[in-house]
Motif scaffolding. Sequence first.
Motif, PDB file in Angstrom:
ATOM      1  N   VAL A   1      58.886 -11.997 -48.532  1.00  0.00           N
ATOM      2  CA  VAL A   1      57.783 -11.027 -48.559  1.00  0.00           C
ATOM      3  C   VAL A   1      58.278  -9.598 -48.789  1.00  0.00           C
ATOM      4  N   GLY A   2      59.541  -9.478 -49.175  1.00  0.00           N
ATOM      5  CA  GLY A   2      60.069  -8.170 -49.534  1.00  0.00           C
ATOM      6  C   GLY A   2      60.550  -7.317 -48.377  1.00  0.00           C
ATOM      7  N   LEU A   3      60.784  -7.940 -47.231  1.00  0.00           N
ATOM      8  CA  LEU A   3      61.305  -7.197 -46.086  1.00  0.00           C
ATOM      9  C   LEU A   3      62.827  -7.268 -46.068  1.00  0.00           C
ATOM     10  N   ASP A   4      63.438  -6.275 -45.478  1.00  0.00           N
ATOM     11  CA  ASP A   4      64.885  -6.241 -45.298  1.00  0.00           C
ATOM     12  C   ASP A   4      65.238  -7.205 -44.164  1.00  0.00           C
ATOM     13  N   ALA A   5      65.838  -8.333 -44.507  1.00  0.00           N
ATOM     14  CA  ALA A   5      66.124  -9.375 -43.514  1.00  0.00           C
ATOM     15  C   ALA A   5      67.088  -8.886 -42.445  1.00  0.00           C
ATOM     16  N   ASP A   6      68.076  -8.090 -42.836  1.00  0.00           N
ATOM     17  CA  ASP A   6      69.028  -7.571 -41.846  1.00  0.00           C
ATOM     18  C   ASP A   6      68.317  -6.672 -40.841  1.00  0.00           C
ATOM     19  N   ALA A   7      67.471  -5.786 -41.350  1.00  0.00           N
ATOM     20  CA  ALA A   7      66.750  -4.863 -40.466  1.00  0.00           C
ATOM     21  C   ALA A   7      65.785  -5.620 -39.558  1.00  0.00           C
ATOM     22  N   LEU A   8      65.116  -6.628 -40.108  1.00  0.00           N
ATOM     23  CA  LEU A   8      64.189  -7.419 -39.301  1.00  0.00           C
ATOM     24  C   LEU A   8      64.937  -8.134 -38.177  1.00  0.00           C
ATOM     25  N   CYS A   9      66.033  -8.785 -38.502  1.00  0.00           N
ATOM     26  CA  CYS A   9      66.794  -9.518 -37.476  1.00  0.00           C
ATOM     27  C   CYS A   9      67.402  -8.567 -36.450  1.00  0.00           C
ATOM     28  N   GLU A  10      67.819  -7.403 -36.896  1.00  0.00           N
ATOM     29  CA  GLU A  10      68.342  -6.404 -35.959  1.00  0.00           C
ATOM     30  C   GLU A  10      67.246  -5.961 -34.993  1.00  0.00           C
ATOM     31  N   PHE A  11      66.039  -5.748 -35.510  1.00  0.00           N
ATOM     32  CA  PHE A  11      64.902  -5.372 -34.668  1.00  0.00           C
ATOM     33  C   PHE A  11      64.632  -6.452 -33.623  1.00  0.00           C
ATOM     34  N   VAL A  12      64.619  -7.701 -34.061  1.00  0.00           N
ATOM     35  CA  VAL A  12      64.326  -8.820 -33.157  1.00  0.00           C
ATOM     36  C   VAL A  12      65.355  -8.898 -32.031  1.00  0.00           C
ATOM     37  N   ARG A  13      66.604  -8.633 -32.330  1.00  0.00           N
ATOM     38  CA  ARG A  13      67.679  -8.722 -31.325  1.00  0.00           C
ATOM     39  C   ARG A  13      67.796  -7.472 -30.459  1.00  0.00           C
ATOM     40  N   SER A  14      67.219  -6.375 -30.906  1.00  0.00           N
ATOM     41  CA  SER A  14      67.438  -5.092 -30.234  1.00  0.00           C
ATOM     42  C   SER A  14      66.604  -4.949 -28.964  1.00  0.00           C
ATOM     43  N   PRO A  15      67.105  -4.165 -28.008  1.00  0.00           N
ATOM     44  CA  PRO A  15      66.292  -3.856 -26.831  1.00  0.00           C
ATOM     45  C   PRO A  15      64.975  -3.168 -27.210  1.00  0.00           C
ATOM     46  N   ALA A  16      65.008  -2.341 -28.246  1.00  0.00           N
ATOM     47  CA  ALA A  16      63.775  -1.659 -28.671  1.00  0.00           C
ATOM     48  C   ALA A  16      62.753  -2.668 -29.191  1.00  0.00           C
ATOM     49  N   GLY A  17      63.201  -3.607 -30.015  1.00  0.00           N
ATOM     50  CA  GLY A  17      62.295  -4.624 -30.545  1.00  0.00           C
ATOM     51  C   GLY A  17      61.743  -5.516 -29.448  1.00  0.00           C
ATOM     52  N   GLN A  18      62.614  -5.959 -28.553  1.00  0.00           N
ATOM     53  CA  GLN A  18      62.162  -6.801 -27.448  1.00  0.00           C
ATOM     54  C   GLN A  18      61.223  -6.030 -26.518  1.00  0.00           C
ATOM     55  N   GLY A  19      61.509  -4.741 -26.348  1.00  0.00           N
ATOM     56  CA  GLY A  19      60.634  -3.909 -25.521  1.00  0.00           C
ATOM     57  C   GLY A  19      59.258  -3.744 -26.142  1.00  0.00           C
TER      58      GLY A  19
END
Length: 195
Positions: A135-153
């Motif tokens: 869908v044209g998203l940056d896979a690295d950035a998406l996975c980093e968000f998912v793993r990050s405390p900010a994303g989980q928060g």
Amino acid sequence: MTKTIDFYFDFISPFSYLAQVKLPDLARRTGCVIEYRPIDIPEAKIAAGNYGPSNREVVPKIKVMMADLERWAAKYEVPLTFPASFACSDWNCAALYARGQDQAEAFVTAAYHRIWGIGIDPRDQNELRGCAEDVGLDADALCEFVRSPAGQGEYRKARTQAYQRGVFGAPMMFVDDQIFWGNDRLDFLESYLLD
């Protein structure tokens, strides 16, 4: 004024998959926008005081539910394949990243197709990455968000707000002070929006 459909979903939910098949077109027909709001169904049930067994543990119920799912999939002319696991938390969190990139509809649609249309294993991070890329998203950035405390928060905050609003399952669609629960309520939702 444009109305917003707050769509509460969990990728663990086949009925949310079915709702997503029809909801984008319904929103376009009625001039609405969809706000995608991922939740965690088991957590939502507990937050609402529902400590009963899961659907999978009630044999007569699951038998009827399976037949209903097959009927709905046939009616909507979409594939329905149970996923290899129900570990969808990363995908739910990823939907928040996609929403922040204005790609929520595309991501949620593609993710549901993979999880419930094809039946992939949501634990496979390569599937999540592939969905993001499709869908044209940056896979690295998406996975980093998912793993990050900010994303989980952010995901935790979204769930808490949902439960405070009264969300107890999925799919649930909120418009104004109206609540529509289940893919079988889409006709009622559309009627309300057209009134």
